[in-house]
Design a protein around this motif. Structure first.
Motif, PDB file in Angstrom:
ATOM      1  N   ARG A 114     106.317  63.406  -6.279  1.00 16.69           N
ATOM      2  CA  ARG A 114     106.189  62.899  -7.644  1.00 16.69           C
ATOM      3  C   ARG A 114     104.925  62.053  -7.745  1.00 16.69           C
ATOM      4  NH1 ARG A 114     108.744  64.685 -11.663  1.00 16.69           N
ATOM      5  NH2 ARG A 114     108.859  62.687 -12.671  1.00 16.69           N
ATOM      6  N   PHE A 115     104.325  61.981  -8.928  1.00 10.06           N
ATOM      7  CA  PHE A 115     103.198  61.084  -9.141  1.00 10.06           C
ATOM      8  C   PHE A 115     103.627  59.676  -8.733  1.00 10.06           C
ATOM      9  CE2 PHE A 115     100.897  63.459 -12.865  1.00 10.06           C
ATOM     10  CZ  PHE A 115     100.674  64.547 -12.033  1.00 10.06           C
ATOM     11  N   GLY A 116     102.771  59.012  -7.979  1.00 11.13           N
ATOM     12  CA  GLY A 116     103.067  57.680  -7.497  1.00 11.13           C
ATOM     13  C   GLY A 116     103.388  57.658  -6.011  1.00 11.13           C
ATOM     14  N   THR A 117     103.662  58.824  -5.427  1.00  9.68           N
ATOM     15  CA  THR A 117     103.980  58.932  -4.008  1.00  9.68           C
ATOM     16  C   THR A 117     102.748  59.425  -3.255  1.00  9.68           C
ATOM     17  OG1 THR A 117     106.244  59.537  -4.593  1.00  9.68           O
ATOM     18  CG2 THR A 117     105.546  60.000  -2.335  1.00  9.68           C
ATOM     19  N   PRO A 118     102.375  58.759  -2.176  1.00 12.31           N
ATOM     20  CA  PRO A 118     101.226  59.243  -1.392  1.00 12.31           C
ATOM     21  C   PRO A 118     101.532  60.614  -0.782  1.00 12.31           C
ATOM     22  CG  PRO A 118     101.845  57.012  -0.732  1.00 12.31           C
ATOM     23  CD  PRO A 118     102.924  57.518  -1.631  1.00 12.31           C
ATOM     24  N   VAL A 119     100.490  61.412  -0.605  1.00 14.19           N
ATOM     25  CA  VAL A 119     100.658  62.736  -0.002  1.00 14.19           C
ATOM     26  C   VAL A 119      99.472  63.022   0.916  1.00 14.19           C
ATOM     27  CG1 VAL A 119      99.567  64.013  -1.911  1.00 14.19           C
ATOM     28  CG2 VAL A 119     101.268  65.149  -0.466  1.00 14.19           C
ATOM     29  N   GLU A 120      99.758  63.647   2.031  1.00 18.45           N
ATOM     30  CA  GLU A 120      98.728  64.048   2.998  1.00 18.45           C
ATOM     31  C   GLU A 120      98.223  65.439   2.660  1.00 18.45           C
ATOM     32  OE1 GLU A 120      97.477  62.466   5.769  1.00 18.45           O
ATOM     33  OE2 GLU A 120      98.697  60.662   5.503  1.00 18.45           O
ATOM     34  N   ILE A 121      96.915  65.574   2.651  1.00 21.02           N
ATOM     35  CA  ILE A 121      96.311  66.895   2.547  1.00 21.02           C
ATOM     36  C   ILE A 121      95.854  67.232   3.961  1.00 21.02           C
ATOM     37  CG2 ILE A 121      94.531  68.319   1.497  1.00 21.02           C
ATOM     38  CD1 ILE A 121      94.564  66.418  -0.879  1.00 21.02           C
ATOM     39  N   PRO A 122      96.462  68.255   4.562  1.00 22.98           N
ATOM     40  CA  PRO A 122      96.226  68.522   5.986  1.00 22.98           C
ATOM     41  C   PRO A 122      94.834  69.076   6.280  1.00 22.98           C
ATOM     42  CG  PRO A 122      97.566  70.260   5.046  1.00 22.98           C
ATOM     43  CD  PRO A 122      97.368  69.228   3.959  1.00 22.98           C
ATOM     44  N   ALA A 123      94.542  69.201   7.567  1.00 25.67           N
ATOM     45  CA  ALA A 123      93.297  69.826   8.022  1.00 25.67           C
ATOM     46  C   ALA A 123      93.221  71.224   7.429  1.00 25.67           C
ATOM     47  CB  ALA A 123      93.280  69.882   9.548  1.00 25.67           C
ATOM     48  N   PRO A 124      92.044  71.651   7.107  1.00 27.06           N
ATOM     49  CA  PRO A 124      90.741  71.097   7.434  1.00 27.06           C
ATOM     50  C   PRO A 124      90.244  70.030   6.453  1.00 27.06           C
ATOM     51  CG  PRO A 124      90.431  73.194   6.359  1.00 27.06           C
ATOM     52  CD  PRO A 124      91.922  72.980   6.475  1.00 27.06           C
ATOM     53  N   VAL A 125      91.066  69.654   5.473  1.00 24.35           N
ATOM     54  CA  VAL A 125      90.644  68.641   4.506  1.00 24.35           C
ATOM     55  C   VAL A 125      90.835  67.243   5.096  1.00 24.35           C
ATOM     56  CG1 VAL A 125      90.987  67.703   2.182  1.00 24.35           C
ATOM     57  CG2 VAL A 125      91.128  70.176   2.569  1.00 24.35           C
ATOM     58  N   GLY A 126      92.036  66.939   5.565  1.00 20.80           N
ATOM     59  CA  GLY A 126      92.298  65.661   6.204  1.00 20.80           C
ATOM     60  C   GLY A 126      92.095  64.469   5.300  1.00 20.80           C
ATOM     61  N   LEU A 127      92.889  64.388   4.239  1.00 16.45           N
ATOM     62  CA  LEU A 127      92.738  63.335   3.239  1.00 16.45           C
ATOM     63  C   LEU A 127      94.121  62.879   2.802  1.00 16.45           C
ATOM     64  CD1 LEU A 127      90.517  62.000   1.361  1.00 16.45           C
ATOM     65  CD2 LEU A 127      90.962  63.870  -0.208  1.00 16.45           C
TER      66      LEU A 127
END
Length: 194
Positions: free
Chosen positions: A169-182
């Motif tokens: 949901r908006f407001g929750t942190p989320v990991e963007i995995p490799a190869p982006v890594g953000l």
């Protein structure tokens, strides 16, 4: 015998000519060609633009060697040849230098779509694009869904679809995995929802 529904609605060469004509005459419309079907993207609203700018800024801060290219035309190698213009295309800077209007997607690390408030959003952004981007081998597809106030990170393409999809949901942190890594703090997205 092939069923009529299995055939493309138009040939790729016909689409490219129509897209060139539309770019010159139809202000505010962008054409795409995915799985043999013509798609029309409406002009994004101001909140849509703010989301893309927010994401560009984050990418520049955390991955300065990459660029988030807005509306970059890509050749999408899905079941039938296609053409798409993601709202954002993350790739190493310089990846599209010398490329034609419809570029090779090989350097693309992530395709980004921000939903618009139109009737084709469900089919286009939630159904067709994840399949087409996965079939093309784009490592990550980020869907920022303003209708549901959710962010979905699709990853691990296997040639037909993405094996992993994480939705928050908006407001929750989320990991963007490799190869982006953000890591994205999605709290600001709440400000850009109607």
């Amino acid at each position: 015998m092939t069923a009529l529904a299995d055939r493309p609605h138009m040939q790729l060469s016909e689409f490219e000519e129509l897209a060139r004509l539309a770019a010159r005459t139809a202000e505010g419309l962008s054409l795409e060609f995915i799985d043999g079907r013509l798609g029309i993207k409406a002009v994004p609203d101001g909140d849509h633009d703010e989301i893309v700018m927010w994401l560009q800024h984050l990418c520049m801060q955390h991955r300065p060697e990459l660029g988030l290219y807005a509306e970059r035309g890509l050749v999408i190698r899905a079941y039938r040849e296609g053409r798409a213009r993601p709202d954002g295309t993350l790739a190493p800077r310089g990846s599209f230098s010398g490329q034609p209007e419809w570029a090779d997607p090989e350097p693309v690390l992530m395709a980004v779509e921000v939903t618009s408030y139109d009737r084709d959003t469900d089919r286009r952004d939630r159904q067709e694009k994840p399949q087409a981007y996965a079939a093309t081998g784009i490592p990550v597809y980020l869907l920022i869904d303003r209708d549901t106030c959710e962010v979905t990170v699709f990853s691990k393409p296997d040639g037909d679809h993405y094996d992993q999809a994480v939705t928050v949901r908006f407001g929750t942190p989320v990991e963007i995995p490799a190869p982006v890594g953000l890591k994205l703090d999605t709290e600001p997205l709440k400000d850009w929802v109607n």
